[in-house]
Design an enzyme around this catalytic site. Structure first.
Site, PDB file in Angstrom:
ATOM      1  N   SER A 267       0.863  -1.179   0.000  1.00 23.50           N
ATOM      2  CA  SER A 267       0.000   0.000   0.000  1.00 23.50           C
ATOM      3  C   SER A 267       0.894   1.222   0.000  1.00 23.50           C
ATOM      4  O   SER A 267       2.016   1.186   0.514  1.00 23.50           O
ATOM      5  CB  SER A 267      -0.860  -0.026   1.258  1.00 23.50           C
ATOM      6  OG  SER A 267      -1.210   1.290   1.636  1.00 23.50           O
ATOM      7  N   LYS A 273       0.968  -3.902   4.318  1.00 26.19           N
ATOM      8  CA  LYS A 273      -0.001  -4.541   3.427  1.00 26.19           C
ATOM      9  C   LYS A 273       0.632  -5.460   2.381  1.00 26.19           C
ATOM     10  O   LYS A 273       1.683  -5.167   1.823  1.00 26.19           O
ATOM     11  CB  LYS A 273      -0.824  -3.468   2.690  1.00 26.19           C
ATOM     12  CG  LYS A 273      -1.794  -2.727   3.570  1.00 26.19           C
ATOM     13  CD  LYS A 273      -2.771  -3.620   4.300  1.00 26.19           C
ATOM     14  CE  LYS A 273      -4.151  -3.711   3.688  1.00 26.19           C
ATOM     15  NZ  LYS A 273      -4.714  -2.556   3.101  1.00 26.19           N
ATOM     16  N   GLN A 312     -20.165  -3.738 -37.057  1.00 25.74           N
ATOM     17  CA  GLN A 312     -18.756  -3.377 -36.924  1.00 25.74           C
ATOM     18  C   GLN A 312     -18.386  -3.232 -35.430  1.00 25.74           C
ATOM     19  O   GLN A 312     -17.231  -3.378 -35.052  1.00 25.74           O
ATOM     20  CB  GLN A 312     -18.492  -2.062 -37.670  1.00 25.74           C
ATOM     21  CG  GLN A 312     -17.055  -1.594 -37.612  1.00 25.74           C
ATOM     22  CD  GLN A 312     -16.801  -0.487 -38.629  1.00 25.74           C
ATOM     23  OE1 GLN A 312     -16.858  -0.713 -39.829  1.00 25.74           O
ATOM     24  NE2 GLN A 312     -16.541   0.711 -38.144  1.00 25.74           N
TER      25      GLN A 312
HETATM   26  N1  ARG Z   1     -15.606  -2.930 -41.307  1.00 20.52           N
HETATM   27  C1  ARG Z   1     -16.840  -3.606 -41.583  1.00 20.52           C
HETATM   28  C2  ARG Z   1     -17.282  -4.420 -40.364  1.00 20.52           C
HETATM   29  O1  ARG Z   1     -16.460  -4.746 -39.591  1.00 20.52           O
HETATM   30  C3  ARG Z   1     -16.684  -4.529 -42.749  1.00 20.52           C
HETATM   31  C4  ARG Z   1     -17.928  -4.780 -43.496  1.00 20.52           C
HETATM   32  C5  ARG Z   1     -18.354  -3.556 -44.192  1.00 20.52           C
HETATM   33  N2  ARG Z   1     -19.476  -3.797 -45.015  1.00 20.52           N
HETATM   34  C6  ARG Z   1     -20.273  -2.804 -45.445  1.00 20.52           C
HETATM   35  N3  ARG Z   1     -21.273  -3.108 -46.155  1.00 20.52           N
HETATM   36  N4  ARG Z   1     -20.033  -1.542 -45.108  1.00 20.52           N
HETATM   37  O2  ARG Z   1     -18.422  -4.693 -40.188  1.00 20.52           O
END
Ligand code: ARG
Length: 450
Positions: A267, A273, A312
């Site tokens: 600590s 500690k 994404q």
């Molecule tokens: N970077 C995109 C993802 O991870 C890839 C696919 C993109 N596809 C699209 N129709 N914009 O989802």
């Protein structure tokens, strides 16, 4: 709308999806090779594309690749670089393919590798637990229910419980592997592609066991990521429970174990500690892994078929889960190796004067009493003892006999050892049984390696 820098930042994923570069390039090479085999592109085009992709991979690995955020993701970064290297021919690579089946393929390949890594690290931890169990075969601790001392058990028996939890974690990971081992490429954007492609060939090149049956399903589901995240959550839950025990056992109050200095911290104010930070962090990180699972479930729950850009957002949490789980497994194995056991404290705790209460009831049953009655008699004895501020085993025989004629001198011979010996049932804490299950566990571990 003006497309300024912060708009680019908002849509770009390259900051985290660059780690899919190996999968992306391998999948592109397999796809291009198939296009040439099917005479959709020429062999010369394939050669150019192949050499270009190989040199891009080298650039990435030597840190020389010019990443560009405005190109959004790994797929566009690689493709744009290919144009710079080989010119217009680069434009042929994306024939019969879409970023939608491309990302679905890349992430499945990545998940398969992650599963194999996770299984490898789970096995190393299992081996460490078995070594500890083996080296502490003579040590008894109290087993607990409701955090109250319940019955004596071998420490090895307790450790073996975690071996089995982890074994089921491996089974879950293997199930996840077979669900993930299905190749989406050839699904195109969502409807399939109008070229005479050979999907089986690509699957074989990329070591997938099967190809997807439905192009819409293939580009739009991420249930395999959810399965990994759920299995990781369960595995972390197990590790978190073990963390909790390590934390409790290393308190001054328990004093059963000592974690080595490497895995404790001091600590900044209290010099005495020795904080069990690694175990605490593992317990805390479990919360984050659950969060990643809930995040992905929530991302997916309202999406109409097929691909939506929401998807994404599947990556950051997933990568974090893989890294956190694998690092926790690695750290845990080392931490457990470093733990030493204070056998004086474990002995003292397991010889609690009340700990053989169940054995006394079982004793009465062996003399012909019903279990329910026997339980009542021993409960009464415990009350009598506690009223005198002593423990059950400290009462004298007269006080026992007062409550049941079945009590005899031999009750004084009961010990924690005899209690464990009596539990000679498979799966029980009898030392012979525990040794057997230790051997069985070692077998499971070695069989699995084959
Ligand atoms: N970077 C995109 C993802 O991870 C890839 C696919 C993109 N596809 C699209 N129709 N914009 O989802």
């Amino acid at each position: 709308m003006e497309w300024n820098h912060s708009n680019i930042k908002y849509t770009s994923s390259i900051e985290y999806d660059h780690r899919l570069y190996r999968q992306d390039i391998s999948a592109s090479i397999a796809h291009a090779r198939m296009l040439a085999k099917q005479q959709i592109i020429t062999d010369e085009d394939f050669r150019l594309i192949y050499d270009g992709l190989v040199s891009i991979k080298q650039e990435i690995e030597s840190g020389k690749f010019p990443w560009r955020e405005e190109l959004e993701d790994i797929h566009m970064n690689v493709e744009a670089r290919l144009f710079e290297k080989i010119g217009e021919t680069a434009g042929r690579l994306h024939t019969g393919r879409s970023r939608n089946d491309q990302i679905a393929t890349d992430i499945r390949m990545y998940t398969k590798e992650s599963i194999l890594d996770t299984i490898k690290h789970i096995k190393i931890l299992q081996k460490t637990l078995l070594d500890k169990a083996n080296e502490s075969i003579g040590i008894t601790i109290p087993g607990y229910t409701h955090m109250q001392r319940a019955q004596p058990v071998l420490l090895s028996h307790h450790l073996l419980a975690y071996f089995h939890m982890l074994q089921r974690d491996i089974t879950r990971m293997k199930n996840c592997f077979s669900q993930t081992d299905i190749m989406p490429l050839g699904s195109g954007a969502l409807a399939g592609v109008p070229y005479p492609i050979d999907r089986q060939f690509v699957a074989k090149e990329l070591e997938f066991s099967a190809i997807s049956d439905n192009s819409m399903d293939a580009v739009s589901d991420r249930d395999f990521l959810l399965e990994y995240s759920a299995s990781a959550s369960i595995c972390m839950m197990h590790l978190s429970r073990l963390s909790e025990e390590i934390i409790i056992w290393s308190t001054q109050e328990f004093g059963f174990i000592r974690i080595s200095d490497e895995f404790t911290t001091g600590s900044s104010i209290m010099p005495q500690k020795r904080n069990p930070d690694f175990a605490e962090l593992a317990r805390g990180k479990t919360g984050r892994i659950y969060g990643n699972l809930m995040g992905l479930l929530t991302i997916m729950k309202g999406l109409p078929l097929t691909y939506n850009r929401d998807m994404q957002e599947d990556k950051e949490g997933f990568f974090d889960t893989v890294d956190t789980l694998n690092n926790t497994l690695i750290v845990f194995s080392e931490m457990i190796k470093s733990i030493s056991i204070n056998t004086e404290r474990t002995k003292q705790a397991s010889e609690d004067p009340d700990i053989l209460a169940t054995d006394l009831a079982d004793y009465l049953v062996s003399r012909g009493e019903t279990f329910r009655k026997a339980h009542g008699i021993v409960a009464e004895l415990v009350r009598t003892a506690h009223a005198q501020n002593i423990g059950l085993s400290e009462l004298d025989l007269k006080q026992y006999s007062h409550l049941s004629q079945y009590f005899d001198l031999d009750i004084k011979k009961m010990t924690t050892e005899s209690s464990m010996m009596d539990r000679d049932v498979s799966g029980g804490t009898n030392p012979k049984q525990v040794k057997e299950s230790l051997n069985k566990a070692l077998e499971i571990l070695s069989e699995d390696n084959g």
